[in-house]
Write an enzyme that holds these catalytic residues in place. Structure first.
Site, PDB file in Angstrom:
ATOM      1  N   CYS A   1       0.826  -1.215   0.000  1.00 43.76           N
ATOM      2  CA  CYS A   1       0.000   0.000   0.000  1.00 43.76           C
ATOM      3  C   CYS A   1       0.862   1.267   0.000  1.00 43.76           C
ATOM      4  CB  CYS A   1      -0.917  -0.053   1.234  1.00 43.76           C
ATOM      5  SG  CYS A   1      -1.790   1.477   1.581  1.00 43.76           S
TER       6      CYS A   1
ATOM      7  N   CYS B   1       0.014   3.907   2.671  1.00 45.43           N
ATOM      8  CA  CYS B   1       0.447   3.420   3.991  1.00 45.43           C
ATOM      9  C   CYS B   1       1.910   3.787   4.222  1.00 45.43           C
ATOM     10  CB  CYS B   1       0.266   1.911   4.103  1.00 45.43           C
ATOM     11  SG  CYS B   1      -1.430   1.349   3.884  1.00 45.43           S
TER      12      CYS B   1
END
Length: 84
Positions: A10, A13
């Protein structure tokens, strides 16, 4: 406690990681926990996580707030609000 629901693949993230590290230094009375949704999908499902990153704020074992997405300022504001 702040639970950071994320995944290794991600991008947002990864963008949030330095901000979380800074918050952990600033808010020493708050526990920050990182949870990989691919490693613990049942936990993520139990919290109703459908997007990453999702930050779930817990106080006395109960969810008090959450932030979905890479929203550093919003997360910092909510952590400050609920830490007392």
């Amino acid at each position: 406690m702040v639970i950071d629901f994320s995944a290794s693949w991600c991008g947002p993230c990864k963008i949030m990681e330095p901000a979380l590290n800074d918050m952990a230094v600033s808010f020493t009375d708050v526990d920050f926990v990182k949870l990989d949704v691919d490693e613990l999908p049942d936990v993520a499902q139990g919290f109703g996580v459908h997007a990453m990153p999702t930050f779930v704020l817990l106080k006395n074992g109960k969810e008090v707030d959450r932030v979905v997405g890479a929203q550093k300022n919003e997360l910092e504001k909510k952590v400050g609000k609920h830490r007392c």
